[in-house]
Enzyme design. Structure first.
Site, PDB file in Angstrom:
ATOM      1  N   LYS A 130       0.888  -1.194   0.115  1.00 26.68           N
ATOM      2  CA  LYS A 130      -0.132   0.265   0.032  1.00 26.68           C
ATOM      3  C   LYS A 130       0.884   1.425  -0.087  1.00 26.68           C
ATOM      4  CE  LYS A 130      -3.397  -2.628   1.094  1.00 26.68           C
ATOM      5  NZ  LYS A 130      -4.933  -2.987   0.554  1.00 26.68           N
TER       6      LYS A 130
HETATM    7  C1  LIG Z   1      -1.201  -7.803   2.397  1.00 26.81           C
HETATM    8  C2  LIG Z   1      -2.012  -7.640   1.400  1.00 26.81           C
HETATM    9  N1  LIG Z   1      -2.144  -8.599   0.458  1.00 26.81           N
HETATM   10  C3  LIG Z   1      -3.068  -8.349  -0.398  1.00 26.81           C
HETATM   11  C4  LIG Z   1      -4.194  -7.574  -0.262  1.00 26.81           C
HETATM   12  C5  LIG Z   1      -5.309  -7.511  -1.363  1.00 26.81           C
HETATM   13  O1  LIG Z   1      -5.256  -6.571  -2.098  1.00 26.81           O
HETATM   14  P1  LIG Z   1      -6.547  -6.006  -2.960  1.00 26.81           P
HETATM   15  O2  LIG Z   1      -7.152  -5.472  -1.732  1.00 26.81           O
HETATM   16  O3  LIG Z   1      -5.890  -4.700  -3.827  1.00 26.81           O
HETATM   17  O4  LIG Z   1      -6.948  -7.054  -3.954  1.00 26.81           O
HETATM   18  C6  LIG Z   1      -4.164  -6.793   0.797  1.00 26.81           C
HETATM   19  C7  LIG Z   1      -5.263  -5.766   1.207  1.00 26.81           C
HETATM   20  O5  LIG Z   1      -5.764  -5.075   0.276  1.00 26.81           O
HETATM   21  C8  LIG Z   1      -3.199  -6.768   1.711  1.00 26.81           C
HETATM   22  O6  LIG Z   1      -3.090  -5.771   2.717  1.00 26.81           O
HETATM   23  N1  LIG Z   2      -6.447  -5.092   2.559  1.00 27.04           N
HETATM   24  C1  LIG Z   2      -6.881  -3.854   2.973  1.00 27.04           C
HETATM   25  C2  LIG Z   2      -8.298  -3.465   2.835  1.00 27.04           C
HETATM   26  C3  LIG Z   2      -8.609  -2.257   2.168  1.00 27.04           C
HETATM   27  O1  LIG Z   2      -8.194  -2.121   0.799  1.00 27.04           O
HETATM   28  P1  LIG Z   2      -7.918  -0.999   0.085  1.00 27.04           P
HETATM   29  O2  LIG Z   2      -6.870  -1.549  -0.844  1.00 27.04           O
HETATM   30  O3  LIG Z   2      -9.093  -0.743  -0.811  1.00 27.04           O
HETATM   31  O4  LIG Z   2      -7.671   0.358   0.915  1.00 27.04           O
HETATM   32  C4  LIG Z   2      -5.888  -3.328   4.144  1.00 27.04           C
HETATM   33  O5  LIG Z   2      -5.057  -3.777   4.397  1.00 27.04           O
HETATM   34  O6  LIG Z   2      -6.461  -2.380   4.705  1.00 27.04           O
END
Ligand SMILES: Cc1ncc(COP(=O)(O)O)c(C=O)c1O
Ligand SMILES: N[C@@H](CCOP(=O)(O)O)C(=O)O
Length: 549
Positions: A130
């Site tokens: 992120k």
């Molecule tokens: C460590 C981790 N892997 C994978 C994901 C999944 O990614 P996305 O929500 O973009 O599909 C998340 C949360 O979003 C995450 O925090």
């Molecule tokens: N896995 C995410 C959940 C929120 O998803 P987002 O990518 O839409 O912000 C988290 O770890 O918070």
């Protein structure tokens, strides 16, 4: 559907190309600028913003030796008009965003084993993928706010009230991207007791006065629903300018598109004999809210040669079920949970249907970004009617609004038209990975190559292996490593305790996490009630404004 799908539609932003103008997936908001969509986050009709056209990355092959920062500039400029952010300013925002990373490559690619490479996305401040988008988004908010507030004092200043939902990682990445910034308050909602202890500490030990952690009695989807309810509420919208840090915010997806290009070039550099620019690569992406993999889809539509995206889910498998059945339903009509009681692999299912797994950041019932893909699938389907682009877009928006309405009212929709499902299957395939399989993937990877995977990454690697069994001989796959293993001590220790040479403190724990639990914390418990959250947000922001922050 071609790459440059849209023609100009007479929007109010004539200096912008179609890919620099935005519309809502539900059809009612059109012709918006990048700044509009970044600051608004969610469209007023409840839809998500997408560009009116996906630009072709002309001459992308010549970007192969660029640094991450220069490559990011090339990709992002296709979606951001220089009349909104002049080139030098955009370059500076990007440079500052990635100066905080611990790796010069920002997102380094490493060879894991056989034809599997790992794209390490955890070298930013909070050790999760992120950071790639949220460092950028934090600086972007700051840039727009400084510009809007030039010469303004006190209550005339534009004050952004960020409300976000997190299952663990978005929260700390957003907090680190926005802590201490002027004219921004951050409210981050996490499901109480359902994020890992390190993730919770990363958020709650940040004491900057503009940061507010709220622990919600409920699950991640409840947090996400509260955020969406706040955005939909005309009352708070008239008094506060709400901003989004979740992947509903288009800037999140856009920033993540860059590392698909970067990893492709890294792969070619590292494998000069077996992978040439122009060859197709496969990506495996641990998925929850569908933001990360959707960024890859944009890179693909811009021209990156991708042969398939593998959606890797844990036991919260709404996406996997869609690709298998064409139905998008909160409660499964097939599979383990439908067999009655607890599934054979023993994962705890909450009353609300969300299962608590070893990869908690993906414990998500409804994937919000899937709506963006649905729009492109609906657009492609509607374009077969041979009508003009304006009609086709309207049709796509109506289709999406109907599907999402059914999801809200009936808990699901589908099966979708056969052509829609076929189109989805041409670009994506899916795999569901159970907790025992996740543990086994962490263990076997460690035993064979000595690398410690975090549980989310392990879901991706297991899916990558299964996908390669079906793929043409010699296919290379890049599996996205979305978090550092130290964030998920429980799962990693469960998998590796007692294995030769494994010691969590020495092998896994980065110095940045040592002593976190001794620090002072700030967090407030709240009920799963969006009106209660609204009052709390009002109170806190009022206090901040009175103190002149
Ligand atoms: C460590 C981790 N892997 C994978 C994901 C999944 O990614 P996305 O929500 O973009 O599909 C998340 C949360 O979003 C995450 O925090
Ligand atoms: N896995 C995410 C959940 C929120 O998803 P987002 O990518 O839409 O912000 C988290 O770890 O918070």
């Amino acid at each position: 559907m071609s790459n440059g799908a849209a023609a100009a539609n007479g929007s109010s932003t004539p200096t912008h190309t179609p890919s620099q103008r935005y519309l809502s997936t539900r059809g009612e908001d059109t012709g918006l600028s990048f700044e509009d969509v970044v600051l608004k986050g969610l469209a007023s009709d409840g839809g998500l913003y997408i560009p009116e056209a996906i630009p072709a990355a002309e001459g992308w092959e010549s970007w192969k030796d660029l640094s991450f920062v220069d490559l990011a500039f090339n990709v992002l400029s296709l979606y951001i008009s220089p009349s909104e952010i002049p080139a030098d300013d955009l370059k500076d925002i990007i440079r500052r965003s990635y100066a905080t990373f611990r790796s010069d490559d920002v997102t380094p690619l490493i060879h894991l084993q056989d034809n599997i490479h790992l794209l390490e996305l955890f070298h930013g401040p909070t050790f999760a993928f992120k950071d790639v988008a949220l460092q950028f988004l934090g600086n972007l908010f700051e840039y727009f706010l400084v510009r809007r507030n030039a010469g303004k004092e006190g209550r005339d200043r534009y004050h952004l009230t960020v409300v976000g939902a997190t299952s663990g990682d978005t929260g700390s990445a957003a907090i680190y991207g926005l802590r201490g910034k002027t004219d921004v308050s951050v409210f981050m909602l996490h499901p109480k007791g359902r994020v890992s202890p390190i993730q919770e500490l990363q958020m709650t030990t940040v004491l900057d006065p503009n940061v507010h952690n709220l622990a919600v009695t409920g699950n991640f989807d409840n947090c996400q629903d509260i955020v969406k309810a706040l955005f939909a509420d005309p009352d708070i919208n008239s008094t506060h300018k709400l901003g989004a840090v979740n992947s509903i915010n288009w800037a999140r997806i856009l920033a993540q598109t860059v590392y698909y290009f970067y990893s492709y070039f890294s792969l070619a550099r590292q494998n000069p004999d077996s992978f040439k620019i122009g060859d197709k690569v496969r990506y495996s992406v641990p998925s929850g809210n569908f933001g990360d993999i959707l960024a890859g889809y944009f890179a693909f539509r811009m021209g990156l040669p991708v042969d398939k995206f593998v959606i890797a889910t844990n036991e919260n498998d709404i996406l996997d079920r869609f690709w298998k059945t064409g139905r998008y339903e909160k409660q499964p009509a097939y599979g383990a949970a439908a067999e009655g009681g607890l599934p054979a692999d023993g994962v705890k299912a909450h009353e609300d249907g969300v299962k608590e797994t070893l990869s908690p950041a993906m414990d998500i019932l409804v994937s919000s970004n899937f709506e963006r893909l649905l729009w492109f699938l609906a657009y492609e389907f509607a374009s077969s009617a041979g009508m003009d682009d304006e009609w086709t877009k309207k049709q796509a928006g109506q289709e999406v609004a109907t599907w999402l309405g059914d999801l809200r009212r009936k808990g699901g929709f589908g099966p979708v038209y056969r052509d829609v499902l076929d189109a989805a299957r041409r670009t994506f395939e899916s795999e569901r990975v159970s907790d025992p399989q996740t543990v086994e993937a962490i263990r076997t990877t460690y035993m064979s190559v000595g690398y410690v995977l975090d549980p989310h990454t392990a879901v991706g690697v297991e899916a990558a292996k299964r996908s390669l069994e079906r793929a043409p001989e010699g296919t290379k796959i890049v599996s996205l490593s979305t978090a550092h293993p130290a964030k998920f001590a429980g799962a990693v220790t469960l998998a590796l305790q007692g294995e030769e040479g494994f010691e969590f403190g020495k092998k896994v724990l980065p110095k940045e996490f040592v002593g976190l639990e001794e620090r002072e914390k700030r967090v407030r418990d709240v009920a799963n009630d969006w009106r209660a959250v609204r009052e709390l947000v009002r109170e806190e922001v009022e206090g901040e404004k009175t103190e002149g922050r």
